[in-house]
Design a protein around this motif. Structure first.
Motif, PDB file in Angstrom:
ATOM      1  N   LYS A 104     -11.610  -2.823   6.869  1.00  0.00           N
ATOM      2  CA  LYS A 104      -9.413  -2.491   7.262  1.00  0.00           C
ATOM      3  C   LYS A 104      -8.470  -2.996   7.513  1.00  0.00           C
ATOM      4  O   LYS A 104      -8.177  -4.239   7.759  1.00  0.00           O
ATOM      5  N   PHE A 106      -4.966   4.376  -6.970  1.00  0.00           N
ATOM      6  CA  PHE A 106      -4.720   4.505  -5.777  1.00  0.00           C
ATOM      7  C   PHE A 106      -6.283   4.200  -5.050  1.00  0.00           C
ATOM      8  O   PHE A 106      -6.384   3.724  -3.906  1.00  0.00           O
ATOM      9  N   CYS A 107      -7.153   4.841  -5.550  1.00  0.00           N
ATOM     10  CA  CYS A 107      -8.541   4.356  -5.203  1.00  0.00           C
ATOM     11  C   CYS A 107      -8.822   3.447  -4.581  1.00  0.00           C
ATOM     12  O   CYS A 107      -9.446   2.453  -3.809  1.00  0.00           O
ATOM     13  N   TYR A 133       1.165  -1.315   0.219  1.00  0.00           N
ATOM     14  CA  TYR A 133      -0.104  -0.243  -0.114  1.00  0.00           C
ATOM     15  C   TYR A 133       0.725   1.047  -0.202  1.00  0.00           C
ATOM     16  O   TYR A 133       0.528   1.646  -1.139  1.00  0.00           O
ATOM     17  N   SER A 167      -7.015   0.866  -3.807  1.00  0.00           N
ATOM     18  CA  SER A 167      -5.699   0.369  -3.409  1.00  0.00           C
ATOM     19  C   SER A 167      -6.370   0.565  -1.931  1.00  0.00           C
ATOM     20  O   SER A 167      -6.887   0.096  -0.655  1.00  0.00           O
ATOM     21  N   SER A 168      -6.873   1.676  -1.945  1.00  0.00           N
ATOM     22  CA  SER A 168      -7.014   2.711  -0.882  1.00  0.00           C
ATOM     23  C   SER A 168      -9.112   2.404  -0.239  1.00  0.00           C
ATOM     24  O   SER A 168      -9.253   1.988   0.746  1.00  0.00           O
ATOM     25  N   VAL A 173       0.351   3.414  -2.731  1.00  0.00           N
ATOM     26  CA  VAL A 173       0.275   5.424  -2.577  1.00  0.00           C
ATOM     27  C   VAL A 173       1.775   6.525  -3.202  1.00  0.00           C
ATOM     28  O   VAL A 173       1.194   7.280  -3.622  1.00  0.00           O
ATOM     29  N   LYS A 223      -7.893   2.076   6.795  1.00  0.00           N
ATOM     30  CA  LYS A 223      -9.038   3.300   7.170  1.00  0.00           C
ATOM     31  C   LYS A 223      -8.233   4.817   6.881  1.00  0.00           C
ATOM     32  O   LYS A 223      -8.173   5.117   7.749  1.00  0.00           O
ATOM     33  N   MET A 224      -8.500   4.981   5.024  1.00  0.00           N
ATOM     34  CA  MET A 224      -7.346   5.886   4.914  1.00  0.00           C
ATOM     35  C   MET A 224      -8.288   6.836   3.332  1.00  0.00           C
ATOM     36  O   MET A 224      -8.326   7.770   3.023  1.00  0.00           O
ATOM     37  N   PHE A 225      -9.941   5.982   3.399  1.00  0.00           N
ATOM     38  CA  PHE A 225     -10.516   6.556   2.048  1.00  0.00           C
ATOM     39  C   PHE A 225     -11.506   7.381   3.115  1.00  0.00           C
ATOM     40  O   PHE A 225     -12.526   6.277   3.739  1.00  0.00           O
TER      41      PHE A 225
END
Length: 330
Positions: A90, A71-72, A35, A74-75, A39, A80-82
């Motif tokens: 998670k 990016f989206c 990840y 993988s998120s 990013v 918990k970053m999206f």
């Protein structure tokens, strides 16, 4: 769980990739590294294209949108970053905390986002193939055929088709009745494992899924195949071997991405499934949701002369303020 409408659910339980405790620290480190690389690579490539005026061309505009989608992607299944999720699965944090739940609303959003990004990438790859066709087969007309208005329309149409698929499929899926179990045999809210939880008749939905998937793959892949058939015919007519190699190398990165992405997607969504293949499907889905987004920035930048020169120029400017050794690209 007793029979009830999907709206009565508060959460689902995710099986994940493995329940082996000894593997969890290894998986945490593995997916955290993937990840982080994704990013840095995706957002770095996106920023580089935006700030460099020499990269403001149709080809790099497609690259920038592909980087955003990577990016989206993988998120959606990573930490918990999206911000669109209320309670994402998670994937990374679950390996330490043991949490394997996702709220119903989070499942709806995750499935919706996955569909729109997956379908959009199909048509972005097709648009990039057409861009290569015009650049190689009609170079004198390139600026006319690939005008700013036209390539913006191609990208907008890609997102629009993805959005239409999302509205059609997810609105149908989450009107089903889920009465078999709370447990999703996957590490995220994917369509296939969700259908296995429904006690409603899913034959119509499965047909709809097959038709939508078949349409997306067949239309976009037809554009790719026709474009590259014309490209290969043009390459054959080039007299020098050096010229053939140079021309083909401009398409190699895109062809690699197309082969990886289409191959994994067709295997998971358009091939007949069985209980025996469920575990294999999860592994393959990890490949296109986590591994391919990590590989794409490398695939499109390492063999790209303009990209390497731009990175070198940026590093030279940066070294004026922060003296660092400048890497030499081959």
């Amino acid at each position: 769980m007793g029979a009830g409408n999907a709206s009565d659910l508060s959460k689902f339980f995710l099986v994940g990739l493995t329940n082996e405790l000894q593997l969890q620290p290894i998986l945490f480190a593995f997916f955290f590294l993937i990840y982080a690389v994704t990013v840095v690579g995706s957002l770095g490539l996106l920023v580089l294209i935006v700030v460099s005026s020499r990269l403001h061309t149709p080809m790099y505009f497609f690259f920038s949108n592909l980087s955003f989608i990577d990016f989206c992607y993988s998120s959606i299944t990573a930490p918990k970053m999206f911000i669109l999720f209320w309670e994402p699965p998670k994937m990374l944090m679950r390996f330490f905390s043991g949490c394997q739940t996702i709220s119903f609303s989070g499942c709806v959003v995750q499935t919706s986002c996955f569909v729109i990004f997956a379908v959009t990438e199909f048509f972005l790859l097709a648009s990039m193939a057409y861009d290569h066709y015009v650049a190689i087969c009609s170079p004198l007309l390139y600026r006319i055929l690939m005008s700013t208005r036209f390539y913006l329309q191609l990208v907008a149409a890609s997102y629009a088709v993805g959005l239409m698929n999302t509205v059609l499929l997810t609105s149908t899926i989450f009107h089903l009745t889920f009465c078999k179990s709370h447990v999703i045999t996957h590490y995220s809210c994917d369509i296939s494992p969700l259908l296995k939880l429904s006690c409603s008749d899913t034959q119509v939905l499965q047909l709809l899924l097959f038709v939508c998937g078949g349409f997306n793959v067949s239309v976009s892949l037809t554009v790719v195949l026709v474009s590259y058939t014309c490209v290969f015919m043009a390459i054959i007519r080039i007299p020098s071997a050096q010229g053939k190699h140079k021309t083909f190398s401009t398409c190699a990165s895109h062809l690699t991405d197309v082969s990886l992405y289409y191959g994994t997607m067709v295997f998971v969504y358009l091939c007949p499934t069985s209980e025996y293949l469920l575990g294999r499907e999860r592994l393959v889905s990890v490949f296109y949701t986590v591994v391919i987004p990590m590989l794409n920035p490398m695939i499109y930048s390492l063999r790209n002369k303009d990209m390497k020169e731009t990175v070198g120029n940026v590093l030279k400017k940066t070294s004026q303020f922060f003296p660092l050794p400048i890497p030499r690209f081959p």
